[in-house]
Write a protein that holds these residues in place. Structure first.
Motif, short mmCIF file in Angstrom:
data_model
loop_
_atom_site.label_atom_id
_atom_site.label_comp_id
_atom_site.label_asym_id
_atom_site.label_seq_id
_atom_site.Cartn_x
_atom_site.Cartn_y
_atom_site.Cartn_z
N ALA A 213 55.71 -37.67 -14.92
CA ALA A 213 56.46 -38.93 -15.14
C ALA A 213 57.55 -38.37 -15.91
O ALA A 213 58.69 -38.86 -15.92
CB ALA A 213 55.74 -39.85 -16.28
N LEU A 214 57.56 -37.35 -16.64
CA LEU A 214 58.69 -36.96 -17.57
C LEU A 214 59.45 -35.83 -16.74
O LEU A 214 60.72 -35.87 -16.78
CB LEU A 214 58.27 -35.80 -18.85
N THR A 215 58.89 -35.38 -15.78
CA THR A 215 59.99 -34.54 -14.65
C THR A 215 60.66 -35.42 -13.73
O THR A 215 61.43 -34.84 -13.07
CB THR A 215 59.09 -33.32 -14.12
N ALA A 216 60.13 -36.70 -13.39
CA ALA A 216 60.84 -37.38 -12.45
C ALA A 216 62.22 -37.75 -12.58
O ALA A 216 63.10 -37.50 -11.70
CB ALA A 216 60.11 -38.86 -12.53
N PRO A 217 62.89 -37.91 -13.81
CA PRO A 217 64.12 -38.09 -14.10
C PRO A 217 64.97 -36.88 -13.72
O PRO A 217 66.03 -36.84 -13.18
CB PRO A 217 64.33 -38.46 -15.39
N THR A 218 64.30 -35.54 -14.10
CA THR A 218 65.15 -34.37 -13.61
C THR A 218 65.11 -34.23 -12.07
O THR A 218 66.09 -33.76 -11.62
CB THR A 218 64.46 -33.06 -14.40
N VAL B 284 57.70 -27.39 -19.36
CA VAL B 284 58.68 -26.76 -19.29
C VAL B 284 58.53 -25.99 -18.05
O VAL B 284 59.88 -25.66 -17.45
CB VAL B 284 58.43 -25.77 -20.74
N THR B 285 57.49 -25.26 -17.63
CA THR B 285 57.51 -24.62 -16.35
C THR B 285 58.00 -25.72 -15.14
O THR B 285 58.77 -25.13 -14.18
CB THR B 285 56.09 -24.15 -15.90
N ALA B 286 57.51 -26.88 -14.83
CA ALA B 286 58.03 -27.64 -14.05
C ALA B 286 59.57 -28.11 -14.16
O ALA B 286 60.08 -27.93 -12.96
CB ALA B 286 57.09 -29.01 -14.09
N VAL B 287 59.96 -28.08 -15.34
CA VAL B 287 61.38 -28.36 -15.47
C VAL B 287 62.20 -27.34 -14.89
O VAL B 287 63.39 -27.31 -14.26
CB VAL B 287 61.69 -28.84 -16.71
N GLU B 288 61.70 -26.25 -15.36
CA GLU B 288 62.36 -24.97 -14.97
C GLU B 288 62.42 -24.46 -13.56
O GLU B 288 63.35 -24.16 -12.92
CB GLU B 288 62.02 -23.47 -15.72
#
Length: 778
Positions: free
Chosen positions: A760-765, A672-676
């Motif tokens: 890996a989950l933040t790569a698309p964002t 959550v922190t990385a995406v934000e």
């Protein structure tokens, strides 16, 4: 507008900022709710332990019988009992053979009548076990036919294996237990333990609960930077400092309240299912597992209050320098010395020789408080370490420079994301060190004892029928038995000055337990004591013609009084051999022991098993002993897979499972922190993409932003955890501890996997943020 209405309006505005916007971050709110809910669940479970222990004491007292003593043998009892405990496989089976002595005899909890001779009343778990195929050896051992089940109020847990059997012929002299007025009349529910054990339990509870509290605190500060800018904007448009604080309180209360409610819901579900769930042999009745009311109230009110206080303490930037918070100015450098105070105080408390402290309360509280300070110092030091590492390491690849520059600006956010991991890893490694050290202790014990030995102890029958020979012959005929050493033992006393022990065995057995030349039935031998077996205080060699009294204590004798016995002619013999079961003063052949009644003799057998003995041999030995001896005790030498190691392995795997759950939740908070942060830096990312920055460079940068704080957290937690574990074990056992390196590697692997998964989950964002569409402005 009145002051109360203003306060309410400010709180409502804070709630609307949290959930009333179309862009409400529901994922962040859900994660906060789950994180706080799990923390509240653990705290409520801890608050229920005192009530569970108190209820357990009440259940024990409701069926407890006093030990029968020779002094009470002349006083008629209401109920008499014999110990009927046994085992099946690795399962302990507790039981009593009871005989009421008067019509109005009190009943133990769980029974509405006493079983008659030949009848059994068993617990539901034991009834289920007896109904399974392959339990014939256990059914053959229990003295009777099942005629009923014990009620829940007479059991310690739903899974307890317990029974009552009807008995006849018991007297106040030969019974093991008695009840005069009511069950539990002599039961003492005072918790008896050594100071070392109390300290171990207290430090263990501290090491487990403190990470939960830190995790709850860190969960409430998810997306702290975005909240700070939002509140600083309110401050710039005219809101007073206290209005901002009230708005922040309302915003924080949303996640805290939903988390507390989620914790209560989870506890209610577990509370409903606890009597149907058995973990590591543990189960509990649902009615016993309820939190102490004032602790539950403290948790329910304290968690939201704590989150609000933490949120208010974090508003210094938004209230004191709102323009800097909005513009994301360079944060002020953190000072080191205030963060070192808890660590220094904790280390001072750790080094205090607590065993020399006079007060028992201080003896326990000082080490526990010291450990708490050391654990709390880990998340306090982590932001300072992250900030200084990011500030000083400027050189390196482009991805490294981008990551460290971002960590320099948001070191507090990065450290908070992994602070709970640092405390959890510290506590888990400390407990893993204690578990590994205990395993090492059991391993040393196993190397000193034979892994194939089984010991059988018991009494001869009241009627004087000899059971030793029959027991020995039946056990010796079992497949997988290599040898059986059998003997009788008797205790002698001469007034109050001295005592002696006598062993009775045939010549074949005597030649194996002591060094003798020729042996004939009727001989008596006095073994020579070596320097490794000095005589105990008050003991001396027995001489021919001396008069001794047979000690009836603990025997199945039929009445009070003493039996005089004269020492027969004694032959000298060599020292005892390693096969000897004890160190007797005198060894008799059966003919020489003719004057010693059979019913007061104790039975001792040592059974040696083959290396490839069948697994059911232990239960066959138990059943054979029960065929010929009243309520024998069977002990197996420590081997791999027995209860101590099973329990330790379950603790070890439980710690790893807990670490996996915590790392999963903290990994979600990292995500959550990385995406934000990516959303906040969407325009700079788009600029970098437009000028030709490689996607792999930015992905590596995102990876390093998560990996560096995680690496620093584990670098602090591993030595701190090892230090605490070593200290606890050395203080409690005064032995060299062992380190659980595989367990530590597994914990560190969880940390590495969580960073890789988050990246890996933040790569698309991240790829979407690099699109030129991010440069458009309307």
């Amino acid at each position: 507008m009145s002051r109360s209405r203003t306060w309410i309006a400010d709180l409502v505005l804070g709630i609307r900022l949290a959930i009333g916007d179309r862009n409400t971050p529901w994922g962040r709110l859900a994660l906060m709710t789950i994180g706080i809910g799990i923390g509240v669940l653990v705290l409520l479970a801890s608050a229920a332990l005192p009530n569970w222990l108190a209820a357990r004491d009440q259940r024990i007292a409701a069926r407890d019988m006093a030990h029968a003593t020779a002094e009470q043998s002349q006083v008629p009892a209401a109920v008499l009992g014999l110990d009927g405990r046994t085992a099946f496989g690795r399962e302990a089976v507790e039981g009593l053979l009871v005989e009421p002595r008067r019509p109005d005899a009190p009943l133990p909890a769980g029974l509405d009548h006493y079983p008659a001779a030949g009848e059994l009343i068993v617990s539901p778990a034991l009834a289920d076990l007896l109904a399974r195929p392959g339990t014939e050896l256990l059914r053959d051992r229990l003295p009777g036919t099942v005629t009923g089940t014990i009620g829940d109020d007479g059991l310690l847990s739903p899974g307890e294996l317990y029974y009552y059997a009807g008995a006849t012929g018991l007297t106040e002299w030969n019974a093991d237990y008695r009840v005069d007025d009511h069950f539990g009349e002599t039961y003492d529910d005072k918790f008896n333990s050594t100071p070392e054990a109390l300290m171990l339990w207290s430090i263990g509870a501290c090491a487990l609960l403190l990470p939960v509290i830190v995790f709850v605190i860190s969960t409430t500060r998810l997306a702290e930077a975005a909240r700070q800018r939002r509140l600083a904007a309110l401050r710039l448009v005219g809101a007073s400092a206290w209005q901002v604080r009230r708005i922040a309180s309302g915003e924080t209360l949303v996640g805290a309240t939903t988390g507390v409610l989620a914790g209560w819901v989870l506890f209610a579900v577990c509370h409903w299912a606890v009597d149907r769930l058995e973990v590591a042999g543990f189960s509990a009745f649902v009615d016993d597992f309820t939190p102490v009311w004032w602790l539950a109230a403290l948790i329910t009110a304290g968690v939201p209050l704590t989150t609000v206080l933490i949120a208010l303490a974090a508003l210094r930037g938004a209230v004191g320098d709102p323009l800097g918070a909005v513009r994301q100015a360079m944060p002020r450098r953190r000072r080191l010395w205030p963060r070192l105070v808890p660590l220094v105080l904790g280390m001072v408390g750790v080094t205090v020789p607590w065993t020399e402290i006079g007060s028992s309360d201080l003896r326990i509280s000082i080490p526990v408080f010291a450990v708490a300070l050391v654990l709390l110092s880990v998340p306090l030091l982590l932001p300072w370490i992250v900030e200084n590492v990011a500030r000083r390491w400027h050189t390196g690849p482009l991805a490294w420079q981008l990551a460290l520059r971002r960590l320099h600006l948001t070191s507090g956010t990065a450290a908070r994301s992994v602070s709970a991991i640092a405390v959890v890893v510290t506590g888990i490694i400390a407990l893993q060190t204690m578990v590994a050290s205990l395993e090492q202790q059991y391993q040393r014990l196993s190397t000193r004892t034979s892994t194939s030995e089984v010991n059988v102890y018991g009494q001869e029958d009241l009627t004087g029928r000899e059971g030793l020979s029959a027991t020995r012959d039946e056990i010796a005929a079992l497949p997988g038995v290599r040898s059986v050493t059998a003997q009788h033992t008797v205790s002698l006393r001469s007034g109050e000055r001295s005592a002696a022990s006598v062993a009775i065995a045939d010549c074949a057995t005597i030649s194996r337990i002591i060094e003798v030349g020729e042996c004939r039935d009727g001989d008596a031998f006095s073994p020579t004591r070596t320097e490794h077996s000095p005589p105990e205080e008050g003991q001396r060699p027995l001489r021919e013609g001396e008069r001794w009294e047979i000690d009836r204590s603990g025997s199945n004798a039929t009445g009070p009084g003493t039996i005089a016995w004269i020492v027969p002619p004694v032959l000298p013999a060599g020292p005892r051999t390693p096969e000897a079961l004890n160190a007797p003063n005198l060894v008799l052949t059966p003919a020489a022991a003719a004057g010693i009644p059979m019913e007061i003799r104790r039975v001792s057998l040592t059974v040696m098993r083959d290396e490839h003995a069948p697994p059911q041999l232990l239960d066959q030995i138990r059943t054979a002993a029960w065929h010929h001896l009243p309520n024998p005790d069977i002990y197996e030498s420590y081997t791999e897979g027995t209860d101590p190691r099973i329990a330790l392995n379950l603790v070890k795997y439980g710690l790893l499972a807990g670490a996996l759950v915590v790392f999963s939740l903290i990994g979600c908070s990292l995500l959550v922190t990385a995406v934000e942060q990516i959303h906040e830096r969407a325009r700079p990312m788009a600029v970098l993409g437009a000028v030709g920055a490689k996607r792999s460079t930015l992905v590596w940068s995102a990876f390093l932003q998560n990996a560096v704080p995680m690496l620093l957290a584990t670098a602090i937690a591993v030595p701190a955890g090892y230090g605490l574990g070593v200290l606890i074990y050395v203080t409690d056992f005064a032995e060299i501890p062992a380190l659980d390196l595989p367990g530590t590697a597994a914990v560190l692997a969880f940390a590495a996997v969580s960073v890789l998964v988050v990246t890996a989950l933040t790569a698309p964002t991240l790829s979407k943020a690099m699109s030129p569409d991010g440069l458009h402005t309307e």
